[in-house]
Motif scaffolding. Structure first.
Motif, PDB file in Angstrom:
ATOM      1  N   ALA A  77       0.879  -1.135  -0.031  1.00 54.86           N
ATOM      2  CA  ALA A  77       0.083  -0.039   0.054  1.00 54.86           C
ATOM      3  C   ALA A  77       0.751   1.463   0.087  1.00 54.86           C
ATOM      4  CB  ALA A  77      -0.926  -0.225   1.328  1.00 54.86           C
ATOM      5  N   GLY A  78       2.142   1.134  -0.022  1.00 53.11           N
ATOM      6  CA  GLY A  78       3.174   2.561  -0.102  1.00 53.11           C
ATOM      7  C   GLY A  78       2.922   3.025  -1.631  1.00 53.11           C
ATOM      8  N   ARG A  79       4.343   3.224  -1.881  1.00 57.08           N
ATOM      9  CA  ARG A  79       4.465   3.785  -3.384  1.00 57.08           C
ATOM     10  C   ARG A  79       3.753   2.773  -4.292  1.00 57.08           C
ATOM     11  NH1 ARG A  79       8.578   2.738  -6.219  1.00 57.08           N
ATOM     12  NH2 ARG A  79       8.951   4.164  -7.955  1.00 57.08           N
ATOM     13  N   LEU A  80       3.063   3.568  -5.156  1.00 61.65           N
ATOM     14  CA  LEU A  80       2.393   2.846  -6.192  1.00 61.65           C
ATOM     15  C   LEU A  80       3.204   2.628  -7.503  1.00 61.65           C
ATOM     16  CD1 LEU A  80      -0.951   4.561  -6.314  1.00 61.65           C
ATOM     17  CD2 LEU A  80      -0.479   2.229  -5.404  1.00 61.65           C
ATOM     18  N   THR A  81       3.118   1.400  -8.267  1.00 66.22           N
ATOM     19  CA  THR A  81       3.684   1.234  -9.299  1.00 66.22           C
ATOM     20  C   THR A  81       2.936   1.057 -10.408  1.00 66.22           C
ATOM     21  OG1 THR A  81       4.008  -1.180  -9.042  1.00 66.22           O
ATOM     22  CG2 THR A  81       5.632   0.246  -7.942  1.00 66.22           C
ATOM     23  N   GLY A  82       3.400   0.790 -11.847  1.00 67.28           N
ATOM     24  CA  GLY A  82       2.345   0.479 -12.897  1.00 67.28           C
ATOM     25  C   GLY A  82       1.560  -0.747 -12.499  1.00 67.28           C
ATOM     26  N   ALA A  83       2.206  -1.853 -11.958  1.00 68.98           N
ATOM     27  CA  ALA A  83       1.790  -3.108 -11.679  1.00 68.98           C
ATOM     28  C   ALA A  83       0.601  -3.194 -10.593  1.00 68.98           C
ATOM     29  CB  ALA A  83       2.610  -4.150 -11.277  1.00 68.98           C
ATOM     30  N   THR A  84       0.545  -2.262  -9.567  1.00 68.02           N
ATOM     31  CA  THR A  84      -0.467  -2.219  -8.493  1.00 68.02           C
ATOM     32  C   THR A  84      -1.242  -0.958  -8.743  1.00 68.02           C
ATOM     33  OG1 THR A  84       1.090  -1.281  -6.920  1.00 68.02           O
ATOM     34  CG2 THR A  84       1.102  -3.604  -7.085  1.00 68.02           C
ATOM     35  N   ASP A  85      -0.999   0.126  -9.360  1.00 66.87           N
ATOM     36  CA  ASP A  85      -1.556   1.245  -9.261  1.00 66.87           C
ATOM     37  C   ASP A  85      -2.751   1.004 -10.160  1.00 66.87           C
ATOM     38  OD1 ASP A  85      -2.530   3.677  -9.465  1.00 66.87           O
ATOM     39  OD2 ASP A  85      -0.770   4.725 -10.423  1.00 66.87           O
ATOM     40  N   VAL A 129     -17.218  -3.181 -10.481  1.00 68.44           N
ATOM     41  CA  VAL A 129     -18.103  -3.437  -9.255  1.00 68.44           C
ATOM     42  C   VAL A 129     -17.436  -2.305  -8.055  1.00 68.44           C
ATOM     43  CG1 VAL A 129     -18.745  -4.764  -7.529  1.00 68.44           C
ATOM     44  CG2 VAL A 129     -18.692  -5.732  -9.960  1.00 68.44           C
ATOM     45  N   VAL A 130     -18.151  -1.419  -7.552  1.00 69.03           N
ATOM     46  CA  VAL A 130     -17.558  -0.792  -6.473  1.00 69.03           C
ATOM     47  C   VAL A 130     -18.430  -0.935  -5.226  1.00 69.03           C
ATOM     48  CG1 VAL A 130     -17.241   1.573  -5.855  1.00 69.03           C
ATOM     49  CG2 VAL A 130     -16.764   1.072  -8.334  1.00 69.03           C
ATOM     50  N   ASP A 131     -17.807  -1.091  -4.422  1.00 70.79           N
ATOM     51  CA  ASP A 131     -18.622  -1.301  -3.016  1.00 70.79           C
ATOM     52  C   ASP A 131     -17.654  -0.845  -1.942  1.00 70.79           C
ATOM     53  OD1 ASP A 131     -20.285  -2.216  -0.988  1.00 70.79           O
ATOM     54  OD2 ASP A 131     -19.173  -4.057  -0.933  1.00 70.79           O
ATOM     55  N   GLY A 132     -17.952   0.385  -1.557  1.00 69.16           N
ATOM     56  CA  GLY A 132     -17.198   1.323  -0.710  1.00 69.16           C
ATOM     57  C   GLY A 132     -15.980   1.690  -1.194  1.00 69.16           C
ATOM     58  N   GLU A 133     -14.766   1.404  -0.263  1.00 71.27           N
ATOM     59  CA  GLU A 133     -13.599   1.470  -0.766  1.00 71.27           C
ATOM     60  C   GLU A 133     -13.113   0.320  -1.660  1.00 71.27           C
ATOM     61  OE1 GLU A 133     -11.470  -0.744   2.852  1.00 71.27           O
ATOM     62  OE2 GLU A 133     -11.822   1.393   3.442  1.00 71.27           O
ATOM     63  N   SER A 134     -13.869  -0.828  -1.727  1.00 70.48           N
ATOM     64  CA  SER A 134     -13.425  -2.121  -2.466  1.00 70.48           C
ATOM     65  C   SER A 134     -13.881  -1.844  -4.055  1.00 70.48           C
ATOM     66  CB  SER A 134     -13.788  -3.295  -1.940  1.00 70.48           C
ATOM     67  OG  SER A 134     -13.369  -3.514  -0.715  1.00 70.48           O
ATOM     68  N   MET A 135     -12.970  -2.148  -5.035  1.00 67.15           N
ATOM     69  CA  MET A 135     -13.366  -2.148  -6.284  1.00 67.15           C
ATOM     70  C   MET A 135     -12.924  -3.343  -7.021  1.00 67.15           C
ATOM     71  SD  MET A 135     -12.530   0.995  -9.172  1.00 67.15           S
ATOM     72  CE  MET A 135     -10.978   0.678  -8.403  1.00 67.15           C
ATOM     73  N   TRP A 136     -13.855  -3.965  -7.794  1.00 67.94           N
ATOM     74  CA  TRP A 136     -13.313  -4.996  -8.772  1.00 67.94           C
ATOM     75  C   TRP A 136     -13.324  -4.436 -10.188  1.00 67.94           C
ATOM     76  CZ3 TRP A 136     -16.341  -5.494  -4.414  1.00 67.94           C
ATOM     77  CH2 TRP A 136     -15.700  -6.493  -3.528  1.00 67.94           C
ATOM     78  N   ALA A 143      -7.234 -10.443 -19.240  1.00 67.88           N
ATOM     79  CA  ALA A 143      -8.068 -11.463 -19.030  1.00 67.88           C
ATOM     80  C   ALA A 143      -8.285 -11.879 -17.648  1.00 67.88           C
ATOM     81  CB  ALA A 143      -8.134 -12.662 -19.817  1.00 67.88           C
ATOM     82  N   ARG A 144      -8.399 -10.834 -16.541  1.00 64.50           N
ATOM     83  CA  ARG A 144      -8.377 -11.034 -15.344  1.00 64.50           C
ATOM     84  C   ARG A 144      -9.375  -9.999 -14.507  1.00 64.50           C
ATOM     85  NH1 ARG A 144      -3.945  -7.938 -12.020  1.00 64.50           N
ATOM     86  NH2 ARG A 144      -3.929  -6.001 -13.192  1.00 64.50           N
ATOM     87  N   TRP A 145      -9.887 -10.242 -13.252  1.00 66.87           N
ATOM     88  CA  TRP A 145     -10.564  -9.370 -12.376  1.00 66.87           C
ATOM     89  C   TRP A 145      -9.500  -8.933 -11.437  1.00 66.87           C
ATOM     90  CZ3 TRP A 145     -15.292  -6.961 -12.359  1.00 66.87           C
ATOM     91  CH2 TRP A 145     -16.004  -7.499 -13.303  1.00 66.87           C
ATOM     92  N   ALA A 146      -9.217  -7.857 -11.304  1.00 65.51           N
ATOM     93  CA  ALA A 146      -8.525  -7.299 -10.342  1.00 65.51           C
ATOM     94  C   ALA A 146      -9.303  -6.550  -9.166  1.00 65.51           C
ATOM     95  CB  ALA A 146      -7.592  -6.259 -11.072  1.00 65.51           C
ATOM     96  N   TYR A 147      -8.697  -6.856  -7.995  1.00 66.04           N
ATOM     97  CA  TYR A 147      -9.303  -5.941  -6.884  1.00 66.04           C
ATOM     98  C   TYR A 147      -8.415  -4.965  -6.653  1.00 66.04           C
ATOM     99  CZ  TYR A 147     -10.602  -5.358  -2.041  1.00 66.04           C
ATOM    100  OH  TYR A 147     -10.522  -4.749  -0.664  1.00 66.04           O
ATOM    101  N   ALA A 148      -9.066  -3.771  -6.187  1.00 66.54           N
ATOM    102  CA  ALA A 148      -8.385  -2.646  -5.646  1.00 66.54           C
ATOM    103  C   ALA A 148      -9.253  -1.995  -4.516  1.00 66.54           C
ATOM    104  CB  ALA A 148      -8.564  -1.447  -6.680  1.00 66.54           C
ATOM    105  N   ASP A 149      -7.987  -1.721  -3.420  1.00 67.60           N
ATOM    106  CA  ASP A 149      -8.590  -1.032  -2.031  1.00 67.60           C
ATOM    107  C   ASP A 149      -8.521   0.444  -2.010  1.00 67.60           C
ATOM    108  OD1 ASP A 149      -5.938  -0.761  -1.730  1.00 67.60           O
ATOM    109  OD2 ASP A 149      -5.784  -2.264  -0.065  1.00 67.60           O
ATOM    110  N   GLY A 150      -8.272   0.887  -3.394  1.00 65.50           N
ATOM    111  CA  GLY A 150      -8.106   2.250  -3.254  1.00 65.50           C
ATOM    112  C   GLY A 150      -6.733   2.822  -3.429  1.00 65.50           C
ATOM    113  N   ALA A 151      -5.861   1.908  -2.816  1.00 69.07           N
ATOM    114  CA  ALA A 151      -4.398   2.269  -2.979  1.00 69.07           C
ATOM    115  C   ALA A 151      -3.730   1.201  -3.728  1.00 69.07           C
ATOM    116  CB  ALA A 151      -3.864   2.223  -1.419  1.00 69.07           C
ATOM    117  N   ALA A 152      -4.049   0.102  -3.989  1.00 72.41           N
ATOM    118  CA  ALA A 152      -3.339  -0.831  -4.563  1.00 72.41           C
ATOM    119  C   ALA A 152      -4.412  -1.873  -5.399  1.00 72.41           C
ATOM    120  CB  ALA A 152      -2.408  -1.776  -3.776  1.00 72.41           C
TER     121      ALA A 152
END
Length: 181
Positions: A77-85, A129-136, A143-152
């Motif tokens: 959750a620290g510095r964002l990179t292209g892979a996790t941003d 799909v957005v549910d509060g701070e969670s996003m898919w 070809a994937r679903w990714a999960y984001a918590d707002g930071a990663a």
């Protein structure tokens, strides 16, 4: 009727799946789209009663649901990179949705016929799909679903099976389920 406590426990398999109004093969309903996040709320033998984020429920062959972790993994959750941003993928989803909306507007206005609309939107895949701070987010490039918590951003479910690690020095990935490896 969206439940604020909705947390997917499974996703629909890559080819979608049939659904039924009740655990009875004679009562089919609308089939489910591939990778749709669902919550398994009840099992009766092979039947699974699922709930979708919008409150719709159905019965499916529970053996084919793909289980997902209860707490999706997140990157550093620290510095964002292209892979996790999550921002680049969110931007692509926004552009794809804008392209689809534009095609719909032209179709409704009569500027496009049905065949041209189908050709223009062919291959377009959008999933958010957005549910509060969670996003898919669906990432059609990988070809994937990714999960984001707002930071990663991290992979949540993928079309294909595991890939070989890019770094030859890394060992193989082990898939672990609640029942063990």
């Amino acid at each position: 009727m969206t439940s604020p406590a909705f947390r997917p426990t499974h996703v629909v398999p890559r080819n979608g799946m049939p659904a039924w109004e009740s655990p009875d093969p004679a009562r089919p309903t609308v089939p489910l789209d591939a990778f749709l996040p669902v919550q398994l709320v009840e099992r009766r033998g092979d039947w699974g009663h699922i709930l979708c984020a919008n409150g719709w429920s159905a019965w499916v062959d529970g053996r084919f649901l793909v289980a997902v972790p209860q707490d999706p993994p997140t990157g550093d959750a620290g510095r964002l990179t292209g892979a996790t941003d999550p921002r680049p993928l969110l931007g692509r989803a926004e552009r794809a949705l804008a392209d689809y909306r534009s095609a719909v507007e032209e179709l409704v206005a009569g500027a496009l016929d049905g065949e041209t609309f189908r050709a223009r939107t062919s291959g377009l895949r959008i999933g958010v799909v957005v549910d509060g701070e969670s996003m898919w987010l669906y990432d059609p490039g990988d070809a994937r679903w990714a999960y984001a918590d707002g930071a990663a951003l991290s992979t949540y479910a993928a079309d294909d099976g595991p890939r070989a690690p890019e770094d030859p020095g890394r060992g193989p990935t082990q898939v672990v389920s609640p029942d063990g490896p």
